[in-house]
Design an enzyme around this catalytic site. Structure first.
Site, PDB file in Angstrom:
ATOM      1  N   THR A 128      60.725  74.770   3.333  1.00  0.00           N
ATOM      2  CA  THR A 128      60.448  75.737   4.393  1.00  0.00           C
ATOM      3  C   THR A 128      59.763  75.079   5.581  1.00  0.00           C
ATOM      4  O   THR A 128      59.040  74.086   5.430  1.00  0.00           O
ATOM      5  CB  THR A 128      59.540  76.862   3.861  1.00  0.00           C
ATOM      6  OG1 THR A 128      59.100  77.685   4.943  1.00  0.00           O
ATOM      7  CG2 THR A 128      58.306  76.301   3.173  1.00  0.00           C
TER       8      THR A 128
ATOM      9  N   TYR B 279      51.768  79.406   0.402  1.00  0.00           N
ATOM     10  CA  TYR B 279      53.221  79.310   0.247  1.00  0.00           C
ATOM     11  C   TYR B 279      53.721  77.976   0.781  1.00  0.00           C
ATOM     12  O   TYR B 279      54.386  77.210   0.076  1.00  0.00           O
ATOM     13  CB  TYR B 279      53.897  80.471   0.971  1.00  0.00           C
ATOM     14  CG  TYR B 279      55.386  80.284   1.184  1.00  0.00           C
ATOM     15  CD1 TYR B 279      56.240  80.108   0.096  1.00  0.00           C
ATOM     16  CD2 TYR B 279      55.936  80.263   2.466  1.00  0.00           C
ATOM     17  CE1 TYR B 279      57.602  79.921   0.287  1.00  0.00           C
ATOM     18  CE2 TYR B 279      57.290  80.087   2.661  1.00  0.00           C
ATOM     19  CZ  TYR B 279      58.128  79.909   1.577  1.00  0.00           C
ATOM     20  OH  TYR B 279      59.464  79.724   1.767  1.00  0.00           O
TER      21      TYR B 279
END
Length: 328
Positions: free
Chosen positions: A118, A142
């Protein structure tokens, strides 16, 4: 005989589109998913194994049964806000699941991993066109957990010869243009489907989380990439590994950022309906602007984000939200 590819998270939004792209390319995708956020109805392109990556025995069973030539690893917790409230959950599930998967792959002599990372690994670097050489300094659990899995892959490559392609991608949007699968989450957190739900009256309004960011209109800026373009990139990454071309790290985006207010304007134009909006406070962990430099993917993989026009992405998402396959 067609080769099998194990797709963790294969019943999810991105994973199911990757399964379709794999099947189209002549592979047999094996969807491995615990259905915590995925949908069994989205598994249409190959076998399904319902299982959890935290269950090492179940993972070993999948490798023994299907003998995949590679793994596409999508399965992960991915809500930024939740990762800020409960970082331990993200470290435990994302890291623990990846560790079980990579150890099982090594034990089964499956040495090719395509990893869904990501842009959140870059953190908040405003005014920077983010390319693969930019420093990674995640600002939420995250992004930090994904960065740690990238490091794990490097270590496993050094120790066991595990090959990898890492894709750091930006905001994924749109749906399969054929209408077989699409985007839906439980709960829904992505901007475009939330916006479409507000347009349809399925929620009172779209909330703007922060209107005082250092951007031209005060709302967050993001780079959007169509899910089918993203899936195609994963197939290209897989072929790179199977052809023995070596490891690689690639950003996937378009190099064009849109603010939340700009996305709202485009959605109103596509649907010819007003978007009800309310303003709210910033969410912890949100970066002001994330825009991708994706030259490497285009040059080294031959990737072309042909469907990643914002209007097209909203059009495809709108069509899916009106289709019989969409579940409220």
């Amino acid at each position: 005989m067609a080769e099998h590819v194990l797709v963790t998270g294969g019943a999810g939004y991105i994973g199911s589109h990757a399964c379709k792209a794999l099947a189209r390319a002549g592979f047999v995708p094996v969807a491995f998913d615990n259905l915590s956020t995925g949908w069994a109805e989205a598994v249409k392109f190959g076998p399904f194994v319902q299982g959890d990556l935290m269950d090492r025995a179940r993972v070993d069973e999948a490798f023994a049964r299907f003998r995949p030539v590679a793994v596409m690893h999508f399965a992960a917790l991915s809500l930024v806000g939740e990762s800020m409230r409960d970082p331990g959950l993200y470290w435990r599930i994302n890291l623990g699941g990846a560790l079980n998967l990579f150890e099982a792959a090594v034990a089964a002599q499956c040495r090719n991993i395509v990893f869904s990372s990501t842009c959140a690994t870059y953190g908040d670097q405003d005014g920077v066109m983010l390319d693969e050489g930019c420093e990674q300094r995640p600002i939420n659990a995250y992004g930090a957990s994904k960065r740690a899995i990238e490091d794990m892959l490097v270590n496993f490559g050094q120790a066991y010869g595990l090959n990898h392609v890492i894709f750091r991608y930006f905001n994924v949007a749109g749906s399969d243009p054929e209408g077989e699968i699409g985007e839906q989450h439980r709960p829904e957190t992505h901007l475009i489907p939330l916006m479409l739900e507000a347009i349809e009256g399925k929620r009172p309004a779209l909330t703007l989380f922060g209107t005082d960011y250092p951007t031209p209109d005060g709302t967050c800026v993001r780079d959007y990439v169509h899910v089918t373009d993203l899936a195609d990139a994963h197939v290209l990454g897989l072929k790179r590994l199977l052809d023995g071309q070596g490891n690689g790290v690639f950003n996937l985006g378009t190099g064009r950022g849109f603010s939340v207010r700009e996305v709202i304007t485009h959605a109103g134009a596509v649907t010819n309906r007003p978007v009800p909006v309310v303003e709210g406070p910033r969410r912890p962990g949100d970066a002001a602007a994330l825009v991708s430099g994706s030259v490497r993917a285009c040059e080294e993989l031959g990737w072309r984000p042909e469907r990643s026009d914002l209007r097209q992405m909203i059009t495809d998402a709108w069509r899916w939200s009106q289709s019989p396959g969409y579940s409220e």
